[in-house]
Enzyme design. Sequence first.
Site: not given
Length: 310
Positions: A176, A234, A304
Amino acid sequence: MDMTEVLRIARHGLRGEFRHDEPMSRHTSWRAGGTADRAYFPADLEDLRVFLATIPRDEPLHVVGLGSNLLVRDGGIRGTVVFTHQALKRIEITREGLLYAEAGVASPKVSRFAATHDFEGAEFLAGIPGTVGGALAMNAGCYGSETWDRVEKVLTLDRNGELMERDPGEYLIGYRHCERAPHESNLTPRVEEWFAAAWFRFARGDGQASRSRIKEFLSRRIASQPLNLPNAGSVFRNPPDDHAARLIEACGLKGRTIGGAAISAKHSNFIVNTGGASAADIEALIELAQQTVRQRFGVALEREVRVIGK
Ligand SMILES: Cc1cc2nc3c(=O)[nH]c(=O)nc-3n(C[C@H](O)[C@H](O)[C@H](O)COP(=O)(O)OP(=O)(O)OC[C@H]3O[C@@H](n4cnc5c(N)ncnc54)[C@H](O)[C@@H]3O)c2cc1C
């Protein structure tokens, strides 16, 4: 000269739409947050180039795709937000057999388009509800695949409106994570730039088999994620060899609410807007989860989702 003046002068050359005080809750999947001082909805890539070449050098710029990984604070965004989704929408198979998609194309569309043209390997993108630009910026991924695994090269667009082709080797790519690699010989500050498009290399496959995999991936998501309420996927990266959801749940935070925001009872790494949540409610829950997990397990949960604004 301020932005309004510049845009008045440049108007004849711009085909996109310029707005003031644009509510970002309309453009983020959390359906929360403040307003952007200014917003530009380009007509297409060429129009965006003209816009970038026109605006004052000191105007803060933010590029937003589908806002599916974004929390905009309630005080809003100073400067201009550029929206790619309805603008950078070209998608095609090139003569070399690469899939070319502009930054505003939705990732699920790339997945379906690849299947339609009998390419395999793009199925994982079907359930990631952002744009190609957002997927490149985040190195979005799931079920063992990540966006940059398939990137042959990218087209970037800088603050001056200049386009440039770049190779994956010019970036530091991780979980990510994606940033331009440092360049030793380059001592001058870099011009800010964004993704305008990408060329993906997918293997030849069977479209029918790809469509079945897409279906299977989507039903797994429906079973495990709270897709009936606004969320941003998420919230935290998974720590090495563990799951953020497991840690949050083990702290007894599943279902915890602050204002209109709740840690999902279905998936503890999701925060949902149960109705009227402010960005402050969501951010307070993010901080509560981080503090509690740190105290209980000594693990620092990294966000994130990107947080911007005042
Ligand atoms: C229900 C749900 C499920 C999700 N599942 C997953 C998943 O399985 N895997 C996963 O990785 N993510 C997942 N996400 C998160 C999100 O969809 C991805 O991160 C997606 O790639 C973000 O794309 P976006 O266009 O919405 O980006 P935005 O939220 O608009 O922007 C995110 C960041 O990317 C930057 N950005 C956007 N466009 C560009 C551009 N053209 N050039 C440079 N920077 C740009 C923005 O400035 C911002 O910093 C999920 C989200 C939701 C709501």
